[in-house]
Write a protein that holds these residues in place. Structure first.
Motif, PDB file in Angstrom:
ATOM      1  N   LYS A   2      55.982  35.629  23.531  1.00  0.00           N
ATOM      2  CA  LYS A   2      57.047  35.042  22.698  1.00  0.00           C
ATOM      3  C   LYS A   2      58.299  35.453  22.845  1.00  0.00           C
ATOM      4  CE  LYS A   2      53.454  33.809  19.221  1.00  0.00           C
ATOM      5  NZ  LYS A   2      53.029  33.910  18.013  1.00  0.00           N
ATOM      6  N   ILE A   3      59.292  34.922  23.059  1.00  0.00           N
ATOM      7  CA  ILE A   3      60.775  35.358  23.303  1.00  0.00           C
ATOM      8  C   ILE A   3      61.406  35.083  22.476  1.00  0.00           C
ATOM      9  CG2 ILE A   3      62.425  35.137  25.142  1.00  0.00           C
ATOM     10  CD1 ILE A   3      60.305  33.743  27.148  1.00  0.00           C
ATOM     11  N   LEU A   4      62.221  36.068  22.115  1.00  0.00           N
ATOM     12  CA  LEU A   4      63.528  35.923  21.264  1.00  0.00           C
ATOM     13  C   LEU A   4      64.691  36.080  22.237  1.00  0.00           C
ATOM     14  CD1 LEU A   4      65.127  35.871  18.657  1.00  0.00           C
ATOM     15  CD2 LEU A   4      64.925  38.447  18.388  1.00  0.00           C
ATOM     16  N   ILE A  18      66.530  26.434  32.099  1.00  0.00           N
ATOM     17  CA  ILE A  18      65.565  26.848  33.100  1.00  0.00           C
ATOM     18  C   ILE A  18      64.134  27.029  32.831  1.00  0.00           C
ATOM     19  CG2 ILE A  18      65.293  28.667  34.836  1.00  0.00           C
ATOM     20  CD1 ILE A  18      68.285  29.054  34.943  1.00  0.00           C
ATOM     21  N   ALA A  19      64.044  27.926  31.579  1.00  0.00           N
ATOM     22  CA  ALA A  19      62.804  28.486  31.146  1.00  0.00           C
ATOM     23  C   ALA A  19      61.729  26.852  30.738  1.00  0.00           C
ATOM     24  CB  ALA A  19      62.939  29.286  29.863  1.00  0.00           C
ATOM     25  N   ALA A  20      62.441  25.923  30.143  1.00  0.00           N
ATOM     26  CA  ALA A  20      61.705  24.677  29.532  1.00  0.00           C
ATOM     27  C   ALA A  20      61.117  24.147  30.613  1.00  0.00           C
ATOM     28  CB  ALA A  20      63.010  23.894  29.226  1.00  0.00           C
ATOM     29  N   ARG A  21      61.343  24.493  32.170  1.00  0.00           N
ATOM     30  CA  ARG A  21      60.430  23.803  33.009  1.00  0.00           C
ATOM     31  C   ARG A  21      59.140  24.659  33.428  1.00  0.00           C
ATOM     32  NH1 ARG A  21      64.869  21.137  37.366  1.00  0.00           N
ATOM     33  NH2 ARG A  21      66.226  20.121  35.833  1.00  0.00           N
ATOM     34  N   ARG A  22      59.045  25.659  32.910  1.00  0.00           N
ATOM     35  CA  ARG A  22      57.941  26.794  33.137  1.00  0.00           C
ATOM     36  C   ARG A  22      57.080  26.944  31.809  1.00  0.00           C
ATOM     37  NH1 ARG A  22      58.191  26.961  38.271  1.00  0.00           N
ATOM     38  NH2 ARG A  22      56.778  28.976  38.173  1.00  0.00           N
ATOM     39  N   ASP A  23      55.900  27.110  32.029  1.00  0.00           N
ATOM     40  CA  ASP A  23      54.748  27.136  31.259  1.00  0.00           C
ATOM     41  C   ASP A  23      54.241  28.666  31.121  1.00  0.00           C
ATOM     42  OD1 ASP A  23      53.116  27.608  33.519  1.00  0.00           O
ATOM     43  OD2 ASP A  23      51.897  25.968  33.250  1.00  0.00           O
ATOM     44  N   PHE A  25      55.035  30.944  28.753  1.00  0.00           N
ATOM     45  CA  PHE A  25      55.465  31.446  27.299  1.00  0.00           C
ATOM     46  C   PHE A  25      54.907  30.723  26.246  1.00  0.00           C
ATOM     47  CE2 PHE A  25      58.954  28.899  28.872  1.00  0.00           C
ATOM     48  CZ  PHE A  25      59.501  28.113  27.545  1.00  0.00           C
ATOM     49  N   GLU A  26      54.856  31.198  25.237  1.00  0.00           N
ATOM     50  CA  GLU A  26      54.391  30.313  23.929  1.00  0.00           C
ATOM     51  C   GLU A  26      55.585  29.623  23.495  1.00  0.00           C
ATOM     52  OE1 GLU A  26      51.275  32.074  21.250  1.00  0.00           O
ATOM     53  OE2 GLU A  26      51.216  33.636  23.032  1.00  0.00           O
ATOM     54  N   THR A  27      56.421  30.459  23.186  1.00  0.00           N
ATOM     55  CA  THR A  27      57.720  29.767  22.009  1.00  0.00           C
ATOM     56  C   THR A  27      59.032  30.852  22.631  1.00  0.00           C
ATOM     57  OG1 THR A  27      57.313  31.729  20.618  1.00  0.00           O
ATOM     58  CG2 THR A  27      56.295  29.442  20.171  1.00  0.00           C
ATOM     59  N   VAL A  28      60.014  30.109  22.335  1.00  0.00           N
ATOM     60  CA  VAL A  28      61.463  30.737  22.546  1.00  0.00           C
ATOM     61  C   VAL A  28      62.195  30.511  21.377  1.00  0.00           C
ATOM     62  CG1 VAL A  28      63.653  31.048  23.730  1.00  0.00           C
ATOM     63  CG2 VAL A  28      61.320  30.614  24.893  1.00  0.00           C
ATOM     64  N   LEU A 368      60.690  37.638  33.397  1.00  0.00           N
ATOM     65  CA  LEU A 368      59.942  37.304  32.253  1.00  0.00           C
ATOM     66  C   LEU A 368      58.612  36.726  32.795  1.00  0.00           C
ATOM     67  CD1 LEU A 368      62.472  36.201  29.516  1.00  0.00           C
ATOM     68  CD2 LEU A 368      60.954  38.094  29.334  1.00  0.00           C
ATOM     69  N   GLU A 369      58.503  36.008  33.617  1.00  0.00           N
ATOM     70  CA  GLU A 369      57.323  35.180  34.153  1.00  0.00           C
ATOM     71  C   GLU A 369      56.584  36.249  34.887  1.00  0.00           C
ATOM     72  OE1 GLU A 369      55.786  31.448  36.808  1.00  0.00           O
ATOM     73  OE2 GLU A 369      57.726  31.323  35.933  1.00  0.00           O
ATOM     74  N   LEU A 370      57.164  37.053  35.721  1.00  0.00           N
ATOM     75  CA  LEU A 370      56.275  38.104  36.371  1.00  0.00           C
ATOM     76  C   LEU A 370      55.849  39.244  35.340  1.00  0.00           C
ATOM     77  CD1 LEU A 370      58.667  38.855  39.397  1.00  0.00           C
ATOM     78  CD2 LEU A 370      56.597  37.787  39.262  1.00  0.00           C
ATOM     79  N   LEU A 371      56.548  39.404  34.310  1.00  0.00           N
ATOM     80  CA  LEU A 371      55.826  40.294  33.031  1.00  0.00           C
ATOM     81  C   LEU A 371      54.792  39.587  32.234  1.00  0.00           C
ATOM     82  CD1 LEU A 371      59.322  41.748  31.559  1.00  0.00           C
ATOM     83  CD2 LEU A 371      57.735  43.023  32.855  1.00  0.00           C
ATOM     84  N   ALA A 372      54.897  38.292  32.107  1.00  0.00           N
ATOM     85  CA  ALA A 372      53.900  37.638  31.482  1.00  0.00           C
ATOM     86  C   ALA A 372      52.846  37.341  32.328  1.00  0.00           C
ATOM     87  CB  ALA A 372      54.388  36.078  31.170  1.00  0.00           C
ATOM     88  N   THR A 373      52.612  37.281  33.457  1.00  0.00           N
ATOM     89  CA  THR A 373      51.453  37.371  34.331  1.00  0.00           C
ATOM     90  C   THR A 373      51.010  38.781  34.820  1.00  0.00           C
ATOM     91  OG1 THR A 373      53.037  36.988  36.141  1.00  0.00           O
ATOM     92  CG2 THR A 373      51.957  34.827  35.411  1.00  0.00           C
ATOM     93  N   GLY A 374      51.466  39.704  34.445  1.00  0.00           N
ATOM     94  CA  GLY A 374      51.297  40.913  34.725  1.00  0.00           C
ATOM     95  C   GLY A 374      51.456  41.457  36.173  1.00  0.00           C
TER      96      GLY A 374
END
Length: 418
Positions: A2-4, A18-23, A25-28, A368-374
């Motif tokens: 969840k991103i602030l 850009i982020a809206a095209r990716r999946d 994350f849960e929320t921004v 952020l995507e790399l962090l989210a996926t570990g």
């Protein structure tokens, strides 16, 4: 995840697109001091995962309160560097990880500003590294394009291209024009003044030192049709980041400003219009005379067009990259430029954002995507150099349709100016 996201201006709005095209994350939650700005950024993406909120980025308590209320796991700082420390501190206090694209501000040496460093970019953040590491939280600092992608390139060069590095030379240039304007910066003028008029920092032989603004001019021949651009030393975070993780004899940052831009900045400095200290200005409000405390630099920024609104008038390309010299893996001398070019026509057509803000915004989304996926993980205050560069560069190219380039430099590719 969840991103602030704090900051709904040009880079923040591009981040959302850009982020809206990716999946991943849960929320921004998009937050800004002006709620209407956050709401406009959310409306533009028309994605239920995005919501708007109000925040005072100058107040760590306000930031922390919103982190807790939103349940954010990661705070993305997309405002100018004046607000780095309150957002940085507020994120840690609320137990969230943190990312930014510009680091805490420097203060020149009081007696020898063009020789010795004072408070360096990022010093305040690195002073808190132990607290972040003890808390098991990550502050990934300087993850825009410069700093950010340039630092990823440096890590890649050190790991895969060079056995010894003599110099990591960040070189940034463009051939952008803006219809209808004789002078219209493509990025925040507040930040541009800050980095261009402060004493540039250079790393050499194990230590940092400063020099005069706009020193060591050179002509650098940028790829993909941009061509030769005059570049000069400018204060920038890469020089303070790269030597912490990468062994190099020298690190520099040179910006392709051009003579006209340099003369404008010198004039602003001569007139004191670059100052952030407020001056009392007589004004009339509601028919009554008042004294308004105003920062001259804020006035300059208010008088110039918002860079985020210039995309449909801009033409050309922007290039960010690192020129690396040293010894290759084969033991032979090597000189290589790793770079990323964005064409304004492409970014406007594909995302509706001008190329400079798009190029800045795409990199924290990738991180952020790399962090989210570990794929990336860590604790403490870390720069992009602390992570494996290959997954980042592969995802940027394949997942975000934004290829990067590598060019071997011949003797005629770069020309120094005496």
């Amino acid at each position: 995840m969840k991103i602030l996201l704090i900051g709904a201006g040009g880079v923040g709005a591009a981040f959302c697109a850009i982020a809206a095209r990716r999946d991943f994350f849960e929320t921004v939650v998009v937050a800004d001091y002006a709620l209407a700005s956050a709401e406009r950024a959310v409306e533009a993406v028309a994605d239920p995962r995005f919501t708007a909120a109000q925040v005072d980025a100058s107040d760590a308590a306000s930031v922390g309160a919103l982190v807790r209320a939103s349940g954010a796991t990661h705070v993305m700082n997309a405002v100018d560097p004046r607000f780095v420390m309150p957002i940085f501190d507020g994120a840690l206090a609320a137990g969230a990880d943190y990312l930014d694209m510009a680091m805490s501000l420097s203060r020149p040496h009081p007696e020898q500003p063009h020789g010795l460093t004072g408070v360096k970019l990022g010093d305040e953040q690195f002073a808190a590294a132990d607290r972040w590491e003890s808390a098991g939280r990550l502050a990934l600092v300087g993850i825009g394009v410069e700093p950010g992608l340039s630092d990823v390139f440096a890590r890649y060069a050190a790991d895969h291209l060079f056995s010894q590095i003599d110099e990591l030379g960040v070189r940034d240039g463009a051939n952008l024009t803006v219809d209808g304007y004789d002078f219209a910066p493509s990025f925040s003028i507040w930040t541009t003044i800050e980095e261009c008029l402060n004493p540039p920092v250079i790393w050499q032989d194990g230590q940092w030192f400063t020099t005069a603004p706009f020193s060591e001019p050179e002509i650098f021949d940028f790829p993909e049709g941009i061509g030769p651009v005059e570049c000069v030393n400018v204060e920038h975070e890469e020089v303070l980041l790269m030597p912490r993780w990468i062994e190099t004899k020298r690190a520099t940052f040179k910006y392709g400003l051009g003579n006209e831009f340099i003369e404008v900045l010198k004039t602003l400095h001569m007139l004191g219009l670059d100052s952030t200290d407020k001056v009392n200005v007589p004004a009339v409000v509601g028919g009554r005379p008042v004294i308004a405390p105003i920062s001259p630099r804020d006035v300059v920024a208010a008088c110039l067009p918002n860079p985020a609104t210039l995309g449909d008038r801009m033409h050309g390309k922007t290039c960010a990259g690192v020129w690396v010299t040293g010894t290759g893996k084969d033991g032979r001398p090597r000189s290589t430029y790793l770079y990323h070019v964005v064409d304004n026509d492409w970014s406007m057509q594909e995302y509706g954002h001008q190329c400079v803000v798009w190029q800045t915004a795409v990199n924290p989304v990738v991180a952020l995507e790399l962090l989210a996926t570990g794929v990336w993980s860590g604790a403490g205050v870390l720069g992009p150099e602390a992570f494996d560069a290959v997954p980042f560069l592969d995802l940027l190219r394949d997942g975000y349709d934004s290829p990067w380039g590598q060019q071997e430099m011949s003797r005629g590719s770069h020309f120094g100016l005496s």
